[in-house]
Design a protein around this motif. Structure first.
Motif, PDB file in Angstrom:
ATOM      1  N   LYS A  36     -38.994  26.852  16.240  1.00  0.00           N
ATOM      2  CA  LYS A  36     -39.699  27.144  17.496  1.00  0.00           C
ATOM      3  C   LYS A  36     -41.211  27.052  17.308  1.00  0.00           C
ATOM      4  O   LYS A  36     -41.916  26.479  18.131  1.00  0.00           O
ATOM      5  N   LYS A  37     -41.713  27.610  16.207  1.00  0.00           N
ATOM      6  CA  LYS A  37     -43.159  27.555  15.947  1.00  0.00           C
ATOM      7  C   LYS A  37     -43.624  26.113  15.779  1.00  0.00           C
ATOM      8  O   LYS A  37     -44.693  25.743  16.264  1.00  0.00           O
ATOM      9  N   LYS A  38     -42.818  25.307  15.110  1.00  0.00           N
ATOM     10  CA  LYS A  38     -43.156  23.896  14.933  1.00  0.00           C
ATOM     11  C   LYS A  38     -43.182  23.196  16.292  1.00  0.00           C
ATOM     12  O   LYS A  38     -44.102  22.428  16.592  1.00  0.00           O
ATOM     13  N   ALA A  39     -42.188  23.460  17.133  1.00  0.00           N
ATOM     14  CA  ALA A  39     -42.125  22.848  18.467  1.00  0.00           C
ATOM     15  C   ALA A  39     -43.300  23.308  19.334  1.00  0.00           C
ATOM     16  O   ALA A  39     -43.844  22.522  20.114  1.00  0.00           O
ATOM     17  N   GLN A  40     -43.690  24.573  19.206  1.00  0.00           N
ATOM     18  CA  GLN A  40     -44.840  25.071  19.968  1.00  0.00           C
ATOM     19  C   GLN A  40     -46.115  24.363  19.541  1.00  0.00           C
ATOM     20  O   GLN A  40     -46.952  24.006  20.379  1.00  0.00           O
ATOM     21  N   ALA A  41     -46.280  24.148  18.239  1.00  0.00           N
ATOM     22  CA  ALA A  41     -47.465  23.449  17.735  1.00  0.00           C
ATOM     23  C   ALA A  41     -47.480  22.002  18.230  1.00  0.00           C
ATOM     24  O   ALA A  41     -48.539  21.482  18.626  1.00  0.00           O
ATOM     25  N   GLU A  42     -46.323  21.344  18.210  1.00  0.00           N
ATOM     26  CA  GLU A  42     -46.233  19.975  18.707  1.00  0.00           C
ATOM     27  C   GLU A  42     -46.567  19.916  20.192  1.00  0.00           C
ATOM     28  O   GLU A  42     -47.273  19.010  20.647  1.00  0.00           O
ATOM     29  N   MET A  43     -46.048  20.887  20.950  1.00  0.00           N
ATOM     30  CA  MET A  43     -46.328  20.899  22.378  1.00  0.00           C
ATOM     31  C   MET A  43     -47.816  21.130  22.634  1.00  0.00           C
ATOM     32  O   MET A  43     -48.399  20.493  23.514  1.00  0.00           O
ATOM     33  N   LYS A  44     -48.430  22.000  21.873  1.00  0.00           N
ATOM     34  CA  LYS A  44     -49.867  22.258  22.044  1.00  0.00           C
ATOM     35  C   LYS A  44     -50.667  20.992  21.755  1.00  0.00           C
ATOM     36  O   LYS A  44     -51.605  20.660  22.486  1.00  0.00           O
ATOM     37  N   SER A  45     -50.276  20.276  20.732  1.00  0.00           N
ATOM     38  CA  SER A  45     -50.959  19.037  20.384  1.00  0.00           C
ATOM     39  C   SER A  45     -50.849  18.013  21.521  1.00  0.00           C
ATOM     40  O   SER A  45     -51.844  17.398  21.911  1.00  0.00           O
ATOM     41  N   VAL A  46     -49.653  17.847  22.052  1.00  0.00           N
ATOM     42  CA  VAL A  46     -49.452  16.907  23.166  1.00  0.00           C
ATOM     43  C   VAL A  46     -50.212  17.391  24.404  1.00  0.00           C
ATOM     44  O   VAL A  46     -50.813  16.584  25.127  1.00  0.00           O
ATOM     45  N   ALA A  47     -50.213  18.702  24.660  1.00  0.00           N
ATOM     46  CA  ALA A  47     -50.930  19.244  25.823  1.00  0.00           C
ATOM     47  C   ALA A  47     -52.430  18.998  25.695  1.00  0.00           C
ATOM     48  O   ALA A  47     -53.090  18.643  26.684  1.00  0.00           O
ATOM     49  N   ASP A  48     -52.970  19.163  24.490  1.00  0.00           N
ATOM     50  CA  ASP A  48     -54.400  18.886  24.287  1.00  0.00           C
ATOM     51  C   ASP A  48     -54.718  17.419  24.566  1.00  0.00           C
ATOM     52  O   ASP A  48     -55.714  17.099  25.217  1.00  0.00           O
ATOM     53  N   LYS A  49     -53.846  16.523  24.086  1.00  0.00           N
ATOM     54  CA  LYS A  49     -54.038  15.089  24.339  1.00  0.00           C
ATOM     55  C   LYS A  49     -53.925  14.800  25.833  1.00  0.00           C
ATOM     56  O   LYS A  49     -54.677  13.994  26.382  1.00  0.00           O
TER      57      LYS A  49
END
Length: 185
Positions: A148-161
């Motif tokens: 879940k933490k990994k998925a949250q980090a990935e989502m944050k990265s995509v959201a920033d982009k």
């Protein structure tokens, strides 16, 4: 991991543990409090599971709506699609996490009932499979937490982009209001 979880659940479910009441006069207040706390944990876990299921269904609906008729986001459309997919993936992981957490809470409650029954000479149970079941579910939950933490980090990265791309879109001549397509809550 799934096999280990399944086997441990079968061992933990092999015996029937009779529930105890927090109002049972044979129990001291400490035992009653322990039972009440474990019962509360099951109710909370059940509620979180329902919330996770609802969030997952909403994420799927938003993604389906987006895919049916994508908004005109120019170069940011692909990032919007990636963000929707990341949200669905995270919501699915949160649902799996909530499912295991609910089962863990139920098995902990069963263990509390069995331990309390044995401590106060009410009934006799084999605690080993119950302990193993709880330990196995706890291990699974910790693994899901990492995912879940990994998925949250990935989502944050995509959201920033996405927001960087959207800023570029807003500065172009084809500007549209940000509320036309809701991607980030």
């Amino acid at each position: 991991l799934f096999t280990l979880l399944s086997v441990s659940l079968l061992f933990g479910c092999g015996q029937i543990v009779r529930p105890l009441s927090a109002a049972d006069s044979r129990l001291p207040s400490e035992a009653k409090q322990r039972i009440a706390d474990a019962e509360d944990a099951v109710l909370i876990a059940r509620s979180r599971f329902r919330d996770a299921q609802l969030n997952f269904e909403r994420a799927i609906q938003r993604n389906t709506k987006f895919e049916r008729k994508p908004p005109n986001l120019g170069d940011a459309t692909n990032l919007a699609r990636q963000l929707n997919i990341a949200k669905v993936n995270l919501a699915e992981l949160e649902t799996r996490y909530a499912t295991v957490n609910q089962k863990l809470s139920q098995n902990r409650l069963k263990l509390v009932y069995a331990q309390t029954s044995m401590r106060y000479d009410i009934a006799v149970y084999d605690l080993v499979p119950l302990d193993q079941s709880v330990d196995s579910l706890r291990t699974s939950l910790l693994e899901l937490r990492k995912q879940k933490k990994k998925a949250q980090a990935e989502m944050k990265s995509v959201a920033d982009k996405w927001w960087a791309a959207y800023q570029g879109l807003a500065q172009s001549s084809s500007t549209q209001d940000f509320w036309v397509h809701e991607l980030v809550q």
